[in-house]
Scaffold this motif. Structure first.
Motif, PDB file in Angstrom:
ATOM      1  N   ASN A   1     -90.985 -56.700  14.444  1.00 22.21           N
ATOM      2  CA  ASN A   1     -92.384 -56.479  14.091  1.00 22.21           C
ATOM      3  C   ASN A   1     -92.495 -55.670  12.796  1.00 22.21           C
ATOM      4  O   ASN A   1     -93.334 -55.960  11.943  1.00 22.21           O
ATOM      5  CB  ASN A   1     -93.113 -55.773  15.228  1.00 22.21           C
TER       6      ASN A   1
ATOM      7  N   ASP B   1     -94.294 -56.861   9.458  1.00 24.54           N
ATOM      8  CA  ASP B   1     -95.355 -56.046   8.867  1.00 24.54           C
ATOM      9  C   ASP B   1     -95.123 -55.868   7.369  1.00 24.54           C
ATOM     10  O   ASP B   1     -96.043 -55.994   6.561  1.00 24.54           O
ATOM     11  CB  ASP B   1     -95.411 -54.694   9.574  1.00 24.54           C
TER      12      ASP B   1
ATOM     13  N   THR C   1     -95.874 -59.080   5.528  1.00 19.90           N
ATOM     14  CA  THR C   1     -97.325 -59.236   5.392  1.00 19.90           C
ATOM     15  C   THR C   1     -97.840 -58.371   4.252  1.00 19.90           C
ATOM     16  O   THR C   1     -98.655 -58.820   3.444  1.00 19.90           O
ATOM     17  CB  THR C   1     -98.024 -58.848   6.713  1.00 19.90           C
TER      18      THR C   1
ATOM     19  N   ASN D   1     -96.788 -59.982   0.983  1.00 20.49           N
ATOM     20  CA  ASN D   1     -97.544 -61.208   0.727  1.00 20.49           C
ATOM     21  C   ASN D   1     -98.981 -60.925   0.312  1.00 20.49           C
ATOM     22  O   ASN D   1     -99.598 -61.727  -0.388  1.00 20.49           O
ATOM     23  CB  ASN D   1     -97.534 -62.108   1.968  1.00 20.49           C
ATOM     24  N   ALA D   2     -99.501 -59.796   0.724  1.00 20.24           N
ATOM     25  CA  ALA D   2    -100.883 -59.449   0.378  1.00 20.24           C
ATOM     26  C   ALA D   2    -101.048 -59.240  -1.128  1.00 20.24           C
ATOM     27  O   ALA D   2    -102.152 -59.325  -1.648  1.00 20.24           O
ATOM     28  CB  ALA D   2    -101.310 -58.193   1.123  1.00 20.24           C
TER      29      ALA D   2
ATOM     30  N   PRO E   1    -103.670 -66.408   3.859  1.00 20.52           N
ATOM     31  CA  PRO E   1    -103.432 -65.185   4.636  1.00 20.52           C
ATOM     32  C   PRO E   1    -103.206 -65.458   6.124  1.00 20.52           C
ATOM     33  O   PRO E   1    -102.462 -64.731   6.772  1.00 20.52           O
ATOM     34  CB  PRO E   1    -104.686 -64.353   4.420  1.00 20.52           C
ATOM     35  N   ASP E   2    -103.812 -66.511   6.663  1.00 21.69           N
ATOM     36  CA  ASP E   2    -103.598 -66.805   8.079  1.00 21.69           C
ATOM     37  C   ASP E   2    -102.155 -67.197   8.344  1.00 21.69           C
ATOM     38  O   ASP E   2    -101.538 -66.751   9.310  1.00 21.69           O
ATOM     39  CB  ASP E   2    -104.535 -67.922   8.545  1.00 21.69           C
TER      40      ASP E   2
ATOM     41  N   GLU F   1     -99.577 -66.474   6.438  1.00 24.87           N
ATOM     42  CA  GLU F   1     -98.700 -65.358   6.084  1.00 24.87           C
ATOM     43  C   GLU F   1     -98.672 -64.291   7.183  1.00 24.87           C
ATOM     44  O   GLU F   1     -97.680 -63.595   7.341  1.00 24.87           O
ATOM     45  CB  GLU F   1     -99.137 -64.717   4.762  1.00 24.87           C
ATOM     46  N   ASN F   2     -99.754 -64.140   7.920  1.00 28.38           N
ATOM     47  CA  ASN F   2     -99.826 -63.114   8.961  1.00 28.38           C
ATOM     48  C   ASN F   2     -99.378 -63.634  10.321  1.00 28.38           C
ATOM     49  O   ASN F   2     -99.326 -62.875  11.277  1.00 28.38           O
ATOM     50  CB  ASN F   2    -101.245 -62.571   9.070  1.00 28.38           C
TER      51      ASN F   2
ATOM     52  N   TYR G   1     -96.396 -61.769  11.969  1.00 26.64           N
ATOM     53  CA  TYR G   1     -96.788 -60.432  12.405  1.00 26.64           C
ATOM     54  C   TYR G   1     -97.648 -60.522  13.664  1.00 26.64           C
ATOM     55  O   TYR G   1     -97.426 -59.789  14.632  1.00 26.64           O
ATOM     56  CB  TYR G   1     -97.541 -59.705  11.288  1.00 26.64           C
ATOM     57  N   ASP G   2     -98.616 -61.422  13.668  1.00 30.52           N
ATOM     58  CA  ASP G   2     -99.482 -61.596  14.840  1.00 30.52           C
ATOM     59  C   ASP G   2     -98.653 -61.968  16.064  1.00 30.52           C
ATOM     60  O   ASP G   2     -98.884 -61.460  17.162  1.00 30.52           O
ATOM     61  CB  ASP G   2    -100.544 -62.662  14.583  1.00 30.52           C
TER      62      ASP G   2
END
Length: 108
Positions: free
Chosen positions: A47, A51, A54, A57-58, A65-66, A68-69, A72-73
């Motif tokens: 995790n 993180d 993410t 990538n930001a 973004p969906d 890329e996250n 993490y989700d």
């Protein structure tokens, strides 16, 4: 010989798993074997890596973004599923009431 379960305390904000609660509140109580906690800690490392990915990538423009996250989700849901599996009644109730896991995820 089956390994005996012990009580551990997990702080979701710091990602720490401790033998004693660091704070009077703000932690989940887990009842687990040493091996289960080892697996849980390995999942926390995954995790942490997700993180950071993410975060990195930001800072790159024109990415979805969906997508890329998603990792993490997924790892966060996995952490809460493990908290549900290893947690005491209060931890189980908290995770269930969050509504982020379906019945199948809760019963793995």
């Amino acid at each position: 010989m089956e390994e005996q379960k012990q009580t551990y305390y997990f702080n979701i904000e710091s990602g720490e798993v401790l033998d004693q609660p660091a704070e009077p509140e703000g932690h989940f109580t887990l009842i687990a074997t040493g091996e289960e906690i080892k697996q849980f800690r390995e999942f926390l490392v995954e995790n942490y890596k997700a993180d950071w990915e993410t975060f990195g990538n930001a800072h790159v423009p024109f990415r979805d973004p969906d997508r890329e996250n998603a990792e993490y989700d997924m790892t966060m849901k996995g952490i809460y599923a493990m908290v549900y599996k290893l947690g005491d009644a209060e931890a189980k109730n908290h995770v269930r009431n969050m509504g982020i896991l379906d019945e199948q995820q809760l019963n793995r």
